[in-house]
Scaffold this active site. Structure first.
Site, mmCIF file in Angstrom:
data_model
loop_
_atom_site.group_PDB
_atom_site.id
_atom_site.type_symbol
_atom_site.label_atom_id
_atom_site.label_comp_id
_atom_site.label_asym_id
_atom_site.label_seq_id
_atom_site.Cartn_x
_atom_site.Cartn_y
_atom_site.Cartn_z
ATOM 1 N N ASP A 114 0.933 -1.052 0.104
ATOM 2 C CA ASP A 114 0.106 0.147 -0.138
ATOM 3 C C ASP A 114 0.821 1.270 -0.032
ATOM 4 O OD1 ASP A 114 -1.717 2.244 0.190
ATOM 5 O OD2 ASP A 114 -2.844 1.243 2.121
ATOM 6 N N HIS B 105 0.569 8.163 3.785
ATOM 7 C CA HIS B 105 1.572 7.366 5.051
ATOM 8 C C HIS B 105 2.789 7.843 5.018
ATOM 9 C CE1 HIS B 105 -2.376 5.627 5.553
ATOM 10 N NE2 HIS B 105 -2.275 4.943 4.490
ATOM 11 N N ILE C 188 -0.240 9.458 8.315
ATOM 12 C CA ILE C 188 -0.637 8.613 9.521
ATOM 13 C C ILE C 188 -0.400 7.143 9.155
ATOM 14 C CG2 ILE C 188 -2.521 10.114 9.831
ATOM 15 C CD1 ILE C 188 -4.214 8.351 8.085
ATOM 16 N N GLY D 272 -4.575 2.021 8.259
ATOM 17 C CA GLY D 272 -5.825 1.292 9.133
ATOM 18 C C GLY D 272 -5.338 -0.050 9.184
#
Length: 291
Positions: A193, A198, A213, A216
């Protein structure tokens, strides 16, 4: 953009793809969740050494997307009948059920289909189910991904059920802390990903965050490892299912604090971030475990 075509979305043929992975992919996944961080005192060889390697069940979420996939990793799910702005979608929830222990290397056939589209008025919730079978034709895992598409509601579909899952009204049986590191999102990205949210501070600010961040699904994997290590005696095969709703973000370097309640049929869970006054991270969470 055309509105969501509910009939087309639900009647579309399933899509199928082949995935494969190696021990290196599994090792990277475990390292990206923090395995071996205290190598001087506990290298966690079951996660970090290819001999007798055990596989966290949540590896299913990245199987076929890591380094062994090269630049051919999947760029995202196919959604027939759903022509939406991908910048508006959020990963709202994830469920996984593993039907047998995952091998440290192997191949699988993954079949995907949209099983539900819910009209929430201001948004649409799209449910994408994926089922994987091994070379022997037997099931390996099944996943259900819930996608929140902002601004895509109002197409005339059913709202779907309002599932309320709450933790018991008592103190948790366990409170387990999993610190993350400042570089953890950069490492987790290599599982496949590569969303700049990120990694790129400027991109993160345009998305409304002070800095990049954590994924998830990284929080999801950390939760799985936390349960295996802290509740299930280190036995990855005892965790057979994990369902969560993504409730909030974690910045790399912060802590994921998990409350665990034992109940009939498994575990009830709640994950928060203590550095942000216990702001929710994962909610409506349950785990299926084998005794």
């Amino acid at each position: 953009m055309m509105p969501i075509d509910l009939d087309k979305a639900l009647s579309a043929d399933s899509t199928t793809r082949e995935v494969s992975w190696t021990r290196r992919d599994v090792l990277l996944y475990h390292l990206s969740l923090g395995a071996g961080r205290d190598a001087a005192t506990d290298p966690e060889l079951g996660y970090t050494y290819e001999r007798d390697l055990r596989v966290l069940p949540t590896f299913a979420m990245v199987a076929g997307q890591g380094p062994s996939a090269g630049d051919g990793a999947s760029s995202g799910p196919e959604l027939p009948g759903i022509d939406i702005d991908l910048r508006k979608i959020l990963h709202a929830g994830q469920a996984l059920q593993v039907h047998r222990p995952l091998p440290p290397e192997g191949t699988a056939t993954v079949t995907s289909r949209v099983t539900d589209v819910r009209d929430k008025g201001k948004a649409a919730v799209i449910v994408l189910e994926q089922a994987a079978t091994g070379d022997d034709g037997k099931p390996l895992w099944t996943t259900s991904m819930r996608i929140w598409a902002r601004g895509e509601g109002g197409f005339g579909g059913p709202p779907g059920p309002d599932t309320e899952t709450s933790v018991p009204d008592r103190a948790p049986d366990y409170v387990l802390d999993a610190p993350t590191t400042v570089e953890q999102a950069l490492l987790y990205r290599v599982n496949g990903d590569l969303n700049p949210l990120h990694a790129d501070p400027e991109f993160a600010r345009t998305a409304g965050f002070d800095r990049p961040i954590l994924h998830g699904l990284a929080s999801y994997g950390i939760l799985a490892k936390t349960l295996v290590d802290g509740v299930l005696d280190g036995d990855v095969t005892r965790l057979t299912g994990l369902s969560v709703r993504f409730a909030g973000s974690v910045f790399p370097g912060q802590t994921i604090r998990t409350g665990v309640w034992r109940q009939d049929g498994g575990l009830a869970l709640s994950a928060t971030c203590p550095e942000r006054d216990d702001a929710p991270v994962l909610s409506h969470a349950t785990a299926e475990v084998r005794s």
